[in-house]
Design a protein around this motif. Structure first.
Motif, mmCIF file in Angstrom:
data_model
loop_
_atom_site.group_PDB
_atom_site.id
_atom_site.type_symbol
_atom_site.label_atom_id
_atom_site.label_comp_id
_atom_site.label_asym_id
_atom_site.label_seq_id
_atom_site.Cartn_x
_atom_site.Cartn_y
_atom_site.Cartn_z
ATOM 1 N N PRO A 1 7.357 0.106 -6.468
ATOM 2 C CA PRO A 1 7.529 0.072 -5.010
ATOM 3 C C PRO A 1 8.796 0.794 -4.555
ATOM 4 O O PRO A 1 8.826 1.368 -3.474
ATOM 5 C CB PRO A 1 7.619 -1.428 -4.694
ATOM 6 C CG PRO A 1 7.042 -2.112 -5.876
ATOM 7 C CD PRO A 1 7.316 -1.243 -7.049
ATOM 8 N N ALA A 2 9.823 0.755 -5.381
ATOM 9 C CA ALA A 2 11.094 1.371 -5.021
ATOM 10 C C ALA A 2 11.793 1.896 -6.272
ATOM 11 O O ALA A 2 11.622 1.364 -7.371
ATOM 12 C CB ALA A 2 12.002 0.360 -4.314
ATOM 13 N N ASP A 3 12.515 2.979 -6.088
ATOM 14 C CA ASP A 3 13.538 3.451 -7.030
ATOM 15 C C ASP A 3 13.062 4.189 -8.281
ATOM 16 O O ASP A 3 13.785 5.050 -8.778
ATOM 17 C CB ASP A 3 14.436 2.294 -7.489
ATOM 18 C CG ASP A 3 15.291 1.726 -6.366
ATOM 19 O OD1 ASP A 3 14.981 1.999 -5.188
ATOM 20 O OD2 ASP A 3 16.252 1.005 -6.655
ATOM 21 N N ILE B 1 9.121 3.844 -2.186
ATOM 22 C CA ILE B 1 8.281 4.986 -2.537
ATOM 23 C C ILE B 1 6.949 4.866 -1.803
ATOM 24 O O ILE B 1 6.182 3.933 -2.025
ATOM 25 C CB ILE B 1 8.074 5.047 -4.059
ATOM 26 C CG1 ILE B 1 9.422 5.237 -4.752
ATOM 27 C CG2 ILE B 1 7.109 6.174 -4.429
ATOM 28 C CD1 ILE B 1 9.389 5.027 -6.246
ATOM 29 N N ALA B 2 6.692 5.815 -0.898
ATOM 30 C CA ALA B 2 5.491 5.769 -0.067
ATOM 31 C C ALA B 2 4.283 6.388 -0.755
ATOM 32 O O ALA B 2 3.138 6.088 -0.412
ATOM 33 C CB ALA B 2 5.741 6.471 1.267
ATOM 34 N N LEU C 1 0.847 -1.208 0.000
ATOM 35 C CA LEU C 1 0.000 0.000 0.000
ATOM 36 C C LEU C 1 0.872 1.244 0.000
ATOM 37 O O LEU C 1 1.598 1.510 0.964
ATOM 38 C CB LEU C 1 -0.932 -0.011 1.219
ATOM 39 C CG LEU C 1 -1.815 -1.254 1.359
ATOM 40 C CD1 LEU C 1 -2.644 -1.184 2.632
ATOM 41 C CD2 LEU C 1 -2.710 -1.440 0.141
ATOM 42 N N ARG C 2 0.786 2.038 -1.074
ATOM 43 C CA ARG C 2 1.693 3.173 -1.244
ATOM 44 C C ARG C 2 0.954 4.459 -1.607
ATOM 45 O O ARG C 2 1.408 5.227 -2.452
ATOM 46 C CB ARG C 2 2.730 2.843 -2.316
ATOM 47 C CG ARG C 2 3.521 1.562 -2.053
ATOM 48 C CD ARG C 2 4.270 1.612 -0.721
ATOM 49 N NE ARG C 2 5.020 0.404 -0.483
ATOM 50 C CZ ARG C 2 6.277 0.204 -0.864
ATOM 51 N NH1 ARG C 2 6.910 1.168 -1.504
ATOM 52 N NH2 ARG C 2 6.886 -0.917 -0.609
ATOM 53 N N VAL D 1 9.763 9.264 0.038
ATOM 54 C CA VAL D 1 10.696 8.141 0.086
ATOM 55 C C VAL D 1 10.824 7.661 1.525
ATOM 56 O O VAL D 1 11.070 8.459 2.439
ATOM 57 C CB VAL D 1 12.080 8.536 -0.464
ATOM 58 C CG1 VAL D 1 13.087 7.402 -0.286
ATOM 59 C CG2 VAL D 1 11.978 8.904 -1.938
ATOM 60 N N ALA D 2 10.640 6.359 1.725
ATOM 61 C CA ALA D 2 10.764 5.758 3.052
ATOM 62 C C ALA D 2 12.087 4.999 3.108
ATOM 63 O O ALA D 2 12.291 4.035 2.368
ATOM 64 C CB ALA D 2 9.595 4.821 3.331
#
Length: 450
Positions: free
Chosen positions: A385-387, A410-411, A136-137, A426-427
């Motif tokens: 989800p990331a990057d 990535i939130a 969940l973002r 960014v988390a």
């Protein structure tokens, strides 16, 4: 949605990202977010200039060679390019269904990713996003190019990009009680230690969904909370998504999508539940078309649904994805729907002909967890989800794009309402931050001003 039990709120490392490579003793004493708002105020008043932490990065510094996230590559044992290569080779995308992806690449649009629609403007570590559930973002929203709301542990934070300071507007660790404004508002028992899993802000209304089925509604410029309650008592009732929208009759409504397979609709007059729709699988995301008539329903199925937003009756199905879906976004014209899936693609659908998607957009390495259109419909932002965040130009038929390359989970992503700014949460334990990108113009007056 994956069964996931989080007994204590902490940073959840999504889809197998390890930030330990960035750990460095020299950063142990870096300034953290100052929760003393008065101190932030006094610093600003004394200096008569925007507050900037030494860990923050400006556009000018980035143009002079500083990493936009402040990562000191020169002090690490590898270059940025080498670390990017390693990440791409080793990243493991989370999948719920074991279906063959053999022909997926053939469907994907060939996109020229070398465009620059939005330029880096500022990165701050004075506020930093945290994530409760790795799938969940949707935990960051911008209500103007100067006002951003994000989740940080048990706090909903407001960031002013103009003053460059953060302020807590809601603490959900403490007991929360509805502050009645009308005699018709039913009294609700207090809730506390809410682990916020989803969030949306529209105008002055902030809505947050909790890990145990909670719903919190707050007018950000009013003290107290307008409504708080558990909308479900199911054992696995995570509020996976929330939406704030205008119904077909113009009334402002709140919608929740829960893991108990239900979508619920609340009015904002007395926050009574005025609609409850049940589906065959957990609902991971639900969004309403701009005219308030259609409802996109996505969840633990490779099939996505279109339903009547007033009755919940299913009127169409979208087939083509290979896994579970977690994100959707409507083009402002109401004719195009974007859906994001764990099969690493976003599909675009023409709502007038649902027989097949009109385009398939692919990410670099992970599931598509967040989607946002600009208010003018010109651009679509897609977050992995990331990057990686991808920006596509709708005017080119989505064949031209910009790829924003960074490191960290990535939130959330959000365009400002006038499409001028794009914010990215960014988390990360060390480099968690809020990044701002501004739409490219022919002059750089604002850069020189700041």
């Amino acid at each position: 949605m994956a069964q996931f039990y989080n007994d204590d709120l902490e940073y959840i490392v999504g889809d197998y990202y390890d930030s330990s490579d960035f750990e460095d003793d020299s950063f142990d004493n870096e300034p953290q977010l100052d929760n003393d708002v008065d101190a932030l105020d006094s610093d600003f008043e004394d200096d008569f200039e925007p507050r900037k932490s030494k860990t923050d990065t400006t556009a000018l510094e980035a143009r002079n060679g500083k990493d936009i996230q402040g990562i000191p590559w020169e002090r690490l044992n590898f270059t940025r390019d080498k670390y990017r290569e390693t990440r791409l080779n080793q990243y493991k995308n989370y999948e719920s269904l074991s279906l063959s992806h053999g022909d997926l690449d053939k469907e994907c649009l060939d996109v020229d990713k070398g465009k620059s629609f939005y330029d880096f403007q500022f990165n701050t570590r004075l506020v930093k996003s945290t994530i409760v559930h790795f799938q969940l973002r949707h935990l960051l929203w911008a209500t103007s190019k100067h006002d951003v709301y994000l989740m940080q542990n048990y706090s909903v934070m407001h960031w002013s990009s103009l003053l460059r300071r953060g302020k807590e507007i809601l603490n959900v660790a403490k007991p929360i009680v509805t502050t009645p404004k009308r005699p018709t508002l039913l009294s609700q028992p207090p809730i506390s230690r809410v682990q916020i899993s989803s969030m949306a802000v529209k105008g002055n209304l902030m809505v947050a969904g909790g890990f145990q089925g909670e719903l919190i509604c707050k007018y950000v410029n009013h003290p107290g909370v307008a409504f708080c309650s558990k909308v479900s008592t199911d054992e696995n009732a995570i509020t996976n998504a929330v939406d704030v929208y205008h119904g077909h009759n113009g009334s402002l409504r709140v919608m929740t999508a829960n893991n108990d397979s239900q979508v619920r609709v609340f009015d904002t007059e007395n926050f009574a539940c005025v609609g409850r729709f049940t589906f065959d699988w957990s609902v991971n995301n639900a969004s309403v078309s701009p005219d308030g008539n259609l409802l996109a329903v996505l969840g633990d199925s490779s099939e996505c649904l279109i339903a009547d937003a007033n009755s919940g009756k299913v009127t169409g199905s979208l087939k083509g994805h290979l896994d579970y879906s977690f994100a959707s976004a409507w083009h402002p014209n109401g004719q195009i729907l974007a859906t994001g899936n764990q099969d690493t693609t976003c599909r675009l659908w023409d709502i007038r002909n649902l027989s097949q998607s009109i385009a398939v957009l692919k990410g670099r390495m992970g599931a598509i967890r967040a989607l946002k259109f600009t208010s003018d419909g010109r651009f679509l932002a897609m977050a992995e989800p990331a990057d990686f965040i991808h920006i596509f130009d709708a005017q080119s038929g989505y064949a031209q794009g910009q790829e924003i390359d960074l490191f960290g989970e990535i939130a959330g992503i959000s365009f400002s309402p006038e499409s001028e700014a794009l914010f990215v949460g960014v988390a990360d334990r060390t480099y968690g931050s809020l990044l701002e990108f501004n739409i490219r113009h022919h002059n750089r007056y604002l850069d020189s001003f700041f």
